[in-house]
Write an enzyme that holds these catalytic residues in place. Structure first.
Site, PDB file in Angstrom:
ATOM      1  N   GLY A   1       2.696  -6.940   3.788  1.00 26.16           N
ATOM      2  CA  GLY A   1       4.219  -7.384   2.774  1.00 26.16           C
ATOM      3  C   GLY A   1       4.867  -7.405   3.876  1.00 26.16           C
ATOM      4  O   GLY A   1       6.171  -8.099   3.264  1.00 26.16           O
TER       5      GLY A   1
ATOM      6  N   GLN B   1      13.165  -4.697   4.432  1.00 29.08           N
ATOM      7  CA  GLN B   1      12.486  -3.832   4.138  1.00 29.08           C
ATOM      8  C   GLN B   1      13.066  -2.334   3.625  1.00 29.08           C
ATOM      9  O   GLN B   1      13.034  -1.415   3.120  1.00 29.08           O
ATOM     10  CB  GLN B   1      12.007  -3.447   5.458  1.00 29.08           C
ATOM     11  CG  GLN B   1      10.316  -4.196   5.927  1.00 29.08           C
ATOM     12  CD  GLN B   1       9.472  -3.821   4.978  1.00 29.08           C
ATOM     13  OE1 GLN B   1       9.146  -2.365   4.514  1.00 29.08           O
ATOM     14  NE2 GLN B   1       8.792  -4.676   4.075  1.00 29.08           N
TER      15      GLN B   1
ATOM     16  N   ARG C   1      16.153  -2.939  17.932  1.00 25.29           N
ATOM     17  CA  ARG C   1      16.634  -4.883  17.791  1.00 25.29           C
ATOM     18  C   ARG C   1      15.844  -5.049  16.440  1.00 25.29           C
ATOM     19  O   ARG C   1      14.494  -4.453  16.325  1.00 25.29           O
ATOM     20  CB  ARG C   1      15.904  -5.441  18.902  1.00 25.29           C
ATOM     21  CG  ARG C   1      16.525  -6.625  18.439  1.00 25.29           C
ATOM     22  CD  ARG C   1      15.752  -7.200  19.901  1.00 25.29           C
ATOM     23  NE  ARG C   1      16.255  -8.711  19.949  1.00 25.29           N
ATOM     24  CZ  ARG C   1      15.770 -10.067  20.569  1.00 25.29           C
ATOM     25  NH1 ARG C   1      14.245  -9.424  21.598  1.00 25.29           N
ATOM     26  NH2 ARG C   1      15.509 -11.083  20.361  1.00 25.29           N
TER      27      ARG C   1
ATOM     28  N   GLY D   1       1.026  -1.284  -0.072  1.00 27.63           N
ATOM     29  CA  GLY D   1      -0.413  -0.102   0.335  1.00 27.63           C
ATOM     30  C   GLY D   1       0.881   1.220   0.223  1.00 27.63           C
ATOM     31  O   GLY D   1       0.122   1.708  -0.492  1.00 27.63           O
ATOM     32  N   PHE D   2       2.197   1.360  -0.040  1.00 27.51           N
ATOM     33  CA  PHE D   2       3.238   2.045   0.582  1.00 27.51           C
ATOM     34  C   PHE D   2       2.234   3.452   1.885  1.00 27.51           C
ATOM     35  O   PHE D   2       3.210   5.125   1.054  1.00 27.51           O
ATOM     36  CB  PHE D   2       3.741   2.743  -0.820  1.00 27.51           C
ATOM     37  CG  PHE D   2       4.283   1.633  -1.199  1.00 27.51           C
ATOM     38  CD1 PHE D   2       5.142   0.977  -0.581  1.00 27.51           C
ATOM     39  CD2 PHE D   2       4.116   1.336  -2.793  1.00 27.51           C
ATOM     40  CE1 PHE D   2       6.031  -0.846  -1.341  1.00 27.51           C
ATOM     41  CE2 PHE D   2       4.415  -0.055  -2.856  1.00 27.51           C
ATOM     42  CZ  PHE D   2       5.881  -0.536  -2.150  1.00 27.51           C
TER      43      PHE D   2
ATOM     44  N   GLY E   1      10.076   0.126   8.554  1.00 25.87           N
ATOM     45  CA  GLY E   1       9.885   0.484   6.838  1.00 25.87           C
ATOM     46  C   GLY E   1      10.188   1.407   6.450  1.00 25.87           C
ATOM     47  O   GLY E   1       9.949   1.294   4.850  1.00 25.87           O
ATOM     48  N   GLU E   2      10.230   2.595   7.058  1.00 27.23           N
ATOM     49  CA  GLU E   2      10.271   3.678   6.342  1.00 27.23           C
ATOM     50  C   GLU E   2      10.956   4.264   6.155  1.00 27.23           C
ATOM     51  O   GLU E   2      12.019   5.065   5.082  1.00 27.23           O
ATOM     52  CB  GLU E   2       9.212   5.009   6.544  1.00 27.23           C
ATOM     53  CG  GLU E   2       7.710   4.786   6.397  1.00 27.23           C
ATOM     54  CD  GLU E   2       6.888   4.629   7.147  1.00 27.23           C
ATOM     55  OE1 GLU E   2       5.884   5.806   6.967  1.00 27.23           O
ATOM     56  OE2 GLU E   2       6.827   4.754   8.257  1.00 27.23           O
TER      57      GLU E   2
END
Lengths: 333, 732
Positions: free
Chosen positions: B463, B629, B619, B235-236, B695-696
């Site tokens: 995902g 990721q 961690r 989806g981002f 994730g980012e």
């Protein structure tokens, strides 16, 4: 999907019998179906040519090579004769699309491939090619990907094929079968300039179909090269590409074929550049001079002036690489 | 350590389902009597509908109903509150009135028996418009509307004055274009109303928020809405908040009394499901004689829509990355005729760090200092914007280790000085940074009599591997292996979980799962020591639970045996965990990218050959999915640097490159050699596992590292993304 009638003839005569002005032939369908879904092409009848054979690659008695309309881009690119005698064609094919698309796409379909001009693909926008007389949205719109050569006041859409650029350089004919018989059109003449009628893209009558493309016999002692320049490294249409076929006599250019993609409204043979090169020494200076000549008539648009330089760079690098290959061969022999 | 516990790198537990096609994505769900909807989308960007010709479409095969502003049911607005659990980004409802605010806005919805029939009929609808001149881009928006106040501003000291008295100064404006998320799986809704309840299958990063919004919009008690998102093809950020198509599908389903499926076509994923807005950012930096930063100001303007306010907080990182006494950060917006923008992977920081880390590079060069040294000397030791210590910060180590691995010290700083064959080599670097957040979360865990362990939470796996790390947490706490673990996510009938965004899913969800697991174990023990239980009379505190086995004084029983002996189905635990306490620490993640570009000037060809990135995210919970990721974010950052650019026709504000052929993202052939170093220092001040989320952060700073490397290779400072051939050719 919008409905159309599908016919599946098993003989060319039947295929032609069925086909009219509002109809379309389908081979792999990679381009046609896309455009049908967008509502850009609205055939009433689709004639499937997959029952017609036309899937051979044959060497003719005169040394030319005949390619059936249905030969897939993948098969053509990997054919032993093509890889050996026309490596520029193999390279061009493999630089285009993706493996899955090349498996489906056919030779005749690629010759007939429609432009990627976004305004052609957007039925809400004026486009003379899609809707004659409605105007050209690209001239004053987003035109980074558009043509700098062969455009007109009516259309600056780029012909998107890589294969056709290599074929334009090799030279050959397009074999057409019609109700009135067969004819061969020189490859260079088959695609038309847009001029005032961009909707008319080919020297092809409504009752005709492409059965073969015949390539001129390979040139002995030539080196060739297809160079495709684009933003990303793969799976993108060319911003500029160059097919070059070169022979040398010592350090002198004895013959050269140059064709350009990504910059022109049709697969573009750079005849002036070729003429200027023959008899010249194969140096970067000569190649740069030829590259300038190739774009002498260029008409850049607001978003694509860089294509002139890029196309020139493609020519110079293609020729240098071809010349280097020939010299390396000469050194070895 | 088992190869399935936290910190190991087990394969995804849902991997096999995905690669064998058994994972059911939204549009895979089959419901009896399902109808298909397809939108008629506006072809103008501003104006109003004056007429709809529906007769042709209505009489086409399979057509059931055509909805539009004249017959769409009256619905309600959601308050759009994240805390209230009902946020959407675009508050206007589909078909609310005849106004058109953007290209691709829903103007009608055709519902038919089959997908192809719905699409054919939708294409047969003709719409008449009264068109007004649209604001097609940021500049046109500024001319027409000026700017409005954003949010997230910050000021300390006096940046203006300090800039003017600085020894070395740099001032430049950077721009970034609209980017479109383009997840592989298209947005899709499948809605139906069994027994007056609304059940929605949606490709969603936030089922709980969508449930709340649906309840508000359809005036339903919250328990009458269920939103399900079992698998998401990424989806981002575009799937964080519900978009108009979901409302349209749910309303259509209620009106026709049948399940309705609506898949947003790829072309309209560029219009009606959010985008990263265009930004224009002005940076002013100054140093003293020794090259110490004395002034830092970062003022940005981003586009919002004409219906809602979305602010791209470009200066969010600028507040705290570097030590500087005089800082000014300001965000403003201007309205353009585009759909509403939304978060896209590392919102604010991705475009913001392109500008900041380009500017820092320019500043370092202006001060005559190596860009790495400049940064190492000035990275902040505490969060000066909040006057708080960082919970854990190893940014210097990321920079030093990545520099070492990359070979930064072999760099000849002279422009165009490093060559190989036809190519000029450029080295560039940039810092990356992302906030660490932890939200409230509920979870449920059960130890079951069949020997399995079950966990559920209404968060999602988009995902990233959430299913897998939840399972790892259960392995860690129960000793039960993957084969006997079941994890269910992505359904609002499970305990409330967070949106899968902000890189906070891991830090938010795992503590709740762990707490629920401990509760389940305690429940097991409590039952076991009761009268008639297998450990009758034993003190709970002295009862040991390890590797799924209860033991006391040499007596051992698996939890399955314990439960079976008491004819109990399970021992359950529920938990609620709170968000992070932000009063004592500033929680952030850190990292550094080093990039090697290759520039062939005679072909105007640029490629990124190598990326070395070191990342400090606390961690690492799963070595494999964590690395995945960061590598994915680096590739996406490459796309941001070199390719991605949603183009709008300046006359019509209509998207021109609305497909995967012309909207360029990197393909395999563009992949550089990528080397990711994960520092793996647990941040236990943040949560019990010490994980901050990954994730980012990898996308932040990458575009600046590329631009800085391009400058080194070419001498051309590209301040406008993407770094295209023509920009480099024009500068040469």
């Amino acid at each position: 999907m919008r409905t159309f009638e599908l016919t599946r003839p098993t003989a060319i005569g039947d295929a032609l019998e069925h086909h009219g002005a509002r109809d379309a032939f389908i081979g792999g369908g990679t381009n046609l179906i896309d455009l049908v879904k967008l509502g850009v092409m609205r055939p009433e009848q689709v004639v499937d040519i997959n029952g017609l054979g036309l899937d051979d690659i044959e060497t003719l008695d005169d040394g030319r090579v005949s390619i059936g309309a249905r030969v897939s881009n993948a098969d053509l690119a990997r054919d032993d004769r093509i890889m050996r005698d026309y490596p520029v064609l193999s390279q061009a094919l493999l630089s285009g699309a993706s493996t899955s698309l090349r498996n489906m796409a056919t030779t005749a379909g690629n010759v007939m491939q429609r432009t990627r001009c976004p305004y052609f693909r957007d039925t809400a926008m004026p486009c003379n090619k899609r809707s004659p007389g409605s105007g050209c949205s690209a001239l004053t719109g987003i035109n980074r990907n558009h043509a700098v050569l062969g455009g007109s006041e009516a259309c600056i859409a780029v012909h998107p094929s890589d294969m056709c650029v290599a074929m334009a350089a090799i030279g050959g004919t397009v074999v057409l079968e019609g109700r009135k018989g067969q004819r061969e059109v020189p490859f260079a003449d088959f695609h038309l300039l847009p001029e005032r009628h961009p909707e008319k893209e080919h020297d092809l009558h409504d009752d005709e179909m492409i059965t073969h493309v015949i390539l001129d016999a390979p040139q002995a002692g030539a080196a060739s090269n297809y160079l495709k320049l684009r933003d990303r490294a793969s799976y993108e249409f060319a911003l500029a590409s160059c097919a070059a076929i070169l022979t040398l006599d010592g350090d002198t250019v004895s013959s050269v074929r140059l064709a350009l993609g990504g910059v022109a409204t049709k697969p573009w043979r750079a005849l002036d550049a070729e003429a200027a090169l023959v008899g010249m020494e194969a140096t970067t200076d000569s190649f740069e001079h030829a590259a300038v000549l190739a774009f002498q008539g260029a008409v850049p648009q607001s978003g694509n002036a860089f294509k002139v330089t890029l196309g020139q760079q493609a020519i110079v690098r293609s020729l240098r690489d071809a010349a280097r290959a020939l010299k390396a061969q000469g050194d070895r022999s | 350590m088992s190869d399935q516990t936290l910190g190991a790198g087990p394969k995804r537990i849902d991997g096999r389902l995905k690669v064998t096609g058994q994972a059911t994505y939204t549009a895979d769900h089959q419901l009896d009597n399902k109808a298909h909807a397809y939108g008629v989308f506006s072809t103008i960007s501003r104006g109003r509908i004056t007429g709809l010709a529906l007769e042709v479409a209505r009489n086409m095969p399979g057509v059931i109903e055509i909805f539009h502003h004249g017959n769409f049911p009256a619905l309600h607005h959601t308050p759009s509150s994240m805390a209230g659990g009902n946020k959407v980004e675009e508050t206007r409802l589909p078909f609310e009135d005849e106004r058109i605010y953007y290209d691709g806005q829903f103007v009608a919805l055709v519902v038919a028996e089959r997908f192809d029939q719905a699409r054919a009929a939708a294409q047969a609808v003709t719409v008449r418009y009264e068109e007004e001149t649209p604001r097609a881009n940021l500049e046109q928006g500024l001319t027409a509307h000026g700017t409005r106040e954003g949010k997230g501003n910050h000021s300390r000291g006096n940046a203006k004055q300090a800039f003017e008295s600085g020894t070395h100064r740099m001032e430049a404006t950077y721009t970034t274009p609209v980017e479109t998320h383009n997840p592989m799986e298209m947005h899709a809704t499948l809605a139906h109303w069994p027994n007056g309840r609304l059940q929605v299958f949606e490709s969603s990063q936030g089922v709980v928020q969508q449930k709340g919004a649906m309840a508000k919009i359809f005036n339903l008690a919250p328990h009458k809405v269920e939103v399900i998102s079992t698998f998401i093809g990424s989806g981002f950020g575009s799937k964080l908040w519900m978009w108009p198509h979901a409302v349209a599908a749910a309303a259509a389903s209620r009106e026709i009394g049948r399940p309705v499926e609506l898949v947003v076509p790829r072309s309209q994923m560029f219009t009606t499901t959010g985008h990263r807005p265009e930004t224009k950012q002005t940076l002013k930096l100054a140093t003293d004689e020794q090259g110490r930063l004395v002034a830092l100001s970062h003022h940005s303007i981003s586009n919002t829509s004409c219906t809602d306010q979305y602010v791209e907080t470009c200066g969010s990182v600028t507040k705290s990355l570097y030590s500087c006494d005089n800082v000014s950060v300001d965000h403003r917006t201007t309205q353009v005729n585009r759909g509403t923008p939304t978060s896209m992977r590392a919102p604010g920081a991705a475009p913001g760090l392109f500008a900041l880390e380009s500017a820092v590079d320019e500043m370092a060069l202006a001060a005559g200092i190596d860009p790495l040294t400049f940064r190492l000397d000035q990275f902040a030791d505490r969060d000066e914007s909040q006057d708080l210590p960082f919970s854990s910060n190893h940014i210097r180590e990321t920079a030093e280790r990545a520099a070492e691995r990359f070979g930064w010290h072999q760099r000849n700083p002279k422009i165009k000085s490093m060559r190989e064959g036809r190519e000029i080599i450029g080295y560039g670097m940039a810092a990356c940074n992302w906030e660490a957040l932890k939200r409230p979360c509920d979870a449920h865990v059960a130890l079951r009599a069949d020997g399995t362990v079950y966990a559920s939470c209404a968060t999602q796996d988009i995902g990233t591997g959430t299913y897998t790390i939840v399972a790892q947490t259960l392995v860690e706490l129960t000793g039960v292996p993957f084969e006997r673990i079941e994890v269910e996510l992505g359904d609002t009938s499970y305990p409330k979980g967070p949106i899968s965004g902000g890189s906070w899913t891991t830090a938010t969800t795992l503590p709740a799962i762990a707490e629920a697991t401990r509760h389940a174990i305690m429940e097991l023990k409590t039952r076991a020591v009761r009268s008639g239980g297998p450990f009758d009379g034993v003190d709970v505190a002295s009862l040991n639970f390890e590797n799924g086995v209860l033991s006391h004084n040499g007596k051992q029983m698996s939890f399955a045996e314990v439960l079976s002996s008491m004819k109990l189905a399970n021992a359950e635990g529920d938990a609620h965990t709170e968000g992070a306490d932000t009063s004592k620490y500033s929680y952030r993640s850190f990292g550094t990218h080093f990039v090697e570009v290759r520039w062939d000037p005679l072909l105007a060809n640029l490629r990124v050959a190598r990326v070395v990135s070191a990342i400090d995210v606390g961690r690492v919970m799963n070595e494999k999915t964590a690395r995945n990721q960061v590598e994915g974010a680096i590739v996406m950052g490459l796309g941001m640097a070199m390719f991605e650019h949603t183009e709008y026709d300046p006359r019509t504000a209509r998207v021109v490159n609305n497909n995967y052929a012309e909207y360029l993202v990197p393909v395999h052939a563009d992949q550089p050699e990528i080397d990711v170093i994960l520092l793996d220092y647990p941040d236990t001040a943040f949560n019990e596992f010490g994980a901050r989320g990954i994730g980012e952060i990898g996308i932040t700073g990458l575009a600046a590292a590329v631009a800085n490397a391009v400058y080194h290779a070419t001498g051309i400072r590209v301040r406008d993304l993407p770094i295209t051939k023509e920009r480099l050719m024009a500068g040469a």
